[in-house]
Design a protein around this motif. Structure first.
Motif, PDB file in Angstrom:
ATOM      1  N   ALA A   1       0.737  -1.163  -0.115  1.00  0.00           N
ATOM      2  CA  ALA A   1       0.012   0.011  -0.058  1.00  0.00           C
ATOM      3  C   ALA A   1       0.873   1.193   0.036  1.00  0.00           C
ATOM      4  O   ALA A   1       1.834   1.228   0.166  1.00  0.00           O
ATOM      5  CB  ALA A   1      -0.861  -0.217   1.283  1.00  0.00           C
ATOM      6  N   SER A   2       0.358   2.411  -0.145  1.00  0.00           N
ATOM      7  CA  SER A   2       0.864   3.720  -0.103  1.00  0.00           C
ATOM      8  C   SER A   2       0.649   4.300   1.123  1.00  0.00           C
ATOM      9  O   SER A   2      -0.621   4.412   1.405  1.00  0.00           O
ATOM     10  CB  SER A   2       0.517   4.543  -1.366  1.00  0.00           C
ATOM     11  OG  SER A   2       1.025   3.976  -2.627  1.00  0.00           O
ATOM     12  N   ILE A   3       1.300   4.770   1.943  1.00  0.00           N
ATOM     13  CA  ILE A   3       1.314   5.488   2.902  1.00  0.00           C
ATOM     14  C   ILE A   3       0.734   6.962   2.629  1.00  0.00           C
ATOM     15  O   ILE A   3       1.305   7.785   1.892  1.00  0.00           O
ATOM     16  CB  ILE A   3       2.390   5.705   3.874  1.00  0.00           C
ATOM     17  CG1 ILE A   3       2.870   4.326   4.215  1.00  0.00           C
ATOM     18  CG2 ILE A   3       2.184   6.661   4.996  1.00  0.00           C
ATOM     19  CD1 ILE A   3       4.034   4.308   5.051  1.00  0.00           C
TER      20      ILE A   3
ATOM     21  N   THR B   1      -1.798  -0.059  12.162  1.00  0.00           N
ATOM     22  CA  THR B   1      -0.998   0.057  13.501  1.00  0.00           C
ATOM     23  C   THR B   1      -0.250  -0.938  13.402  1.00  0.00           C
ATOM     24  O   THR B   1      -0.743  -2.313  13.626  1.00  0.00           O
ATOM     25  CB  THR B   1      -1.565   0.196  14.851  1.00  0.00           C
ATOM     26  OG1 THR B   1      -2.694   1.617  14.459  1.00  0.00           O
ATOM     27  CG2 THR B   1      -0.556   0.712  15.866  1.00  0.00           C
ATOM     28  N   VAL B   2       1.128  -0.763  13.589  1.00  0.00           N
ATOM     29  CA  VAL B   2       2.216  -2.004  13.501  1.00  0.00           C
ATOM     30  C   VAL B   2       2.991  -1.665  14.850  1.00  0.00           C
ATOM     31  O   VAL B   2       3.582  -0.394  15.116  1.00  0.00           O
ATOM     32  CB  VAL B   2       3.104  -1.878  12.379  1.00  0.00           C
ATOM     33  CG1 VAL B   2       4.217  -3.112  12.514  1.00  0.00           C
ATOM     34  CG2 VAL B   2       2.227  -2.034  11.231  1.00  0.00           C
TER      35      VAL B   2
ATOM     36  N   LEU C   1       0.924   9.735   8.547  1.00  0.00           N
ATOM     37  CA  LEU C   1       0.811   9.433   9.916  1.00  0.00           C
ATOM     38  C   LEU C   1      -0.157   9.636  10.944  1.00  0.00           C
ATOM     39  O   LEU C   1      -0.534  10.983  10.705  1.00  0.00           O
ATOM     40  CB  LEU C   1       2.323   9.698  10.477  1.00  0.00           C
ATOM     41  CG  LEU C   1       3.604   9.334   9.641  1.00  0.00           C
ATOM     42  CD1 LEU C   1       4.794  10.046  10.454  1.00  0.00           C
ATOM     43  CD2 LEU C   1       3.782   7.946   9.973  1.00  0.00           C
ATOM     44  N   HIS C   2      -0.700   8.817  11.534  1.00  0.00           N
ATOM     45  CA  HIS C   2      -1.620   9.149  12.629  1.00  0.00           C
ATOM     46  C   HIS C   2      -1.047  10.031  13.792  1.00  0.00           C
ATOM     47  O   HIS C   2      -1.731  10.709  14.540  1.00  0.00           O
ATOM     48  CB  HIS C   2      -2.589   8.088  12.972  1.00  0.00           C
ATOM     49  CG  HIS C   2      -3.566   7.465  12.164  1.00  0.00           C
ATOM     50  ND1 HIS C   2      -4.557   8.415  11.608  1.00  0.00           N
ATOM     51  CD2 HIS C   2      -3.659   6.329  11.465  1.00  0.00           C
ATOM     52  CE1 HIS C   2      -5.074   7.713  10.732  1.00  0.00           C
ATOM     53  NE2 HIS C   2      -4.720   6.374  10.685  1.00  0.00           N
TER      54      HIS C   2
ATOM     55  N   VAL D   1      -0.580   4.296  10.707  1.00  0.00           N
ATOM     56  CA  VAL D   1      -0.626   5.322   9.398  1.00  0.00           C
ATOM     57  C   VAL D   1      -2.009   4.869   8.850  1.00  0.00           C
ATOM     58  O   VAL D   1      -2.724   3.932   9.070  1.00  0.00           O
ATOM     59  CB  VAL D   1       0.612   4.664   8.464  1.00  0.00           C
ATOM     60  CG1 VAL D   1       1.685   4.933   8.836  1.00  0.00           C
ATOM     61  CG2 VAL D   1       0.227   3.320   8.353  1.00  0.00           C
ATOM     62  N   LYS D   2      -2.288   5.867   7.961  1.00  0.00           N
ATOM     63  CA  LYS D   2      -3.250   5.556   7.071  1.00  0.00           C
ATOM     64  C   LYS D   2      -2.722   5.346   5.648  1.00  0.00           C
ATOM     65  O   LYS D   2      -1.993   6.056   5.093  1.00  0.00           O
ATOM     66  CB  LYS D   2      -4.186   6.806   7.038  1.00  0.00           C
ATOM     67  CG  LYS D   2      -5.598   6.793   5.830  1.00  0.00           C
ATOM     68  CD  LYS D   2      -6.344   7.890   5.791  1.00  0.00           C
ATOM     69  CE  LYS D   2      -7.251   7.926   6.957  1.00  0.00           C
ATOM     70  NZ  LYS D   2      -8.405   8.964   7.033  1.00  0.00           N
TER      71      LYS D   2
END
Length: 104
Positions: free
Chosen positions: A18-20, A81-82, A23-24, A69-70
């Motif tokens: 995916a593409s980030i 979330t990792v 950042l949350h 991240v979204k």
């Protein structure tokens, strides 16, 4: 991003391409319990774990990564979330080492 079994909440392997988008949270390091990895809370100058009662001072602190991240994948937008050491290859060092560098 490939996550090894046992380094995330369940034991199922996950591959996310995916593409980030954003950042949350810009805080991607947190003080963590040595027993369970939960965030430690600061109270009267000491850190403690609500689950285990573990107590720590700033000198012997353990840190973990948390990246929230979204992302966009095909037609989907996901929040991911990792946690933990699976992020070390992306940051180039352990969370504790990075925290020491940032604190200097």
């Amino acid at each position: 991003m490939y996550l090894k079994p046992g380094t995330h909440m369940n034991t199922k392997r996950s591959l996310v391409v995916a593409s980030i988008l954003r950042l949350h949270d810009t805080c991607f390091l947190y003080p963590a319990c040595h027993e369970c990895g939960s965030r430690l809370l600061l109270n009267l100058g000491r850190y403690h774990c609500l689950k285990h009662g573990y107590m720590s001072t700033a000198q012997d602190m353990n840190y973990r990564y948390r990246l929230s991240v979204k992302v966009a994948r095909k037609n989907d937008i996901l929040n991911i979330t990792v946690f933990g050491s699976c992020l070390e290859p992306y940051f180039g060092e352990t969370a504790g080492c990075l925290q020491s560098t940032v604190a200097e």
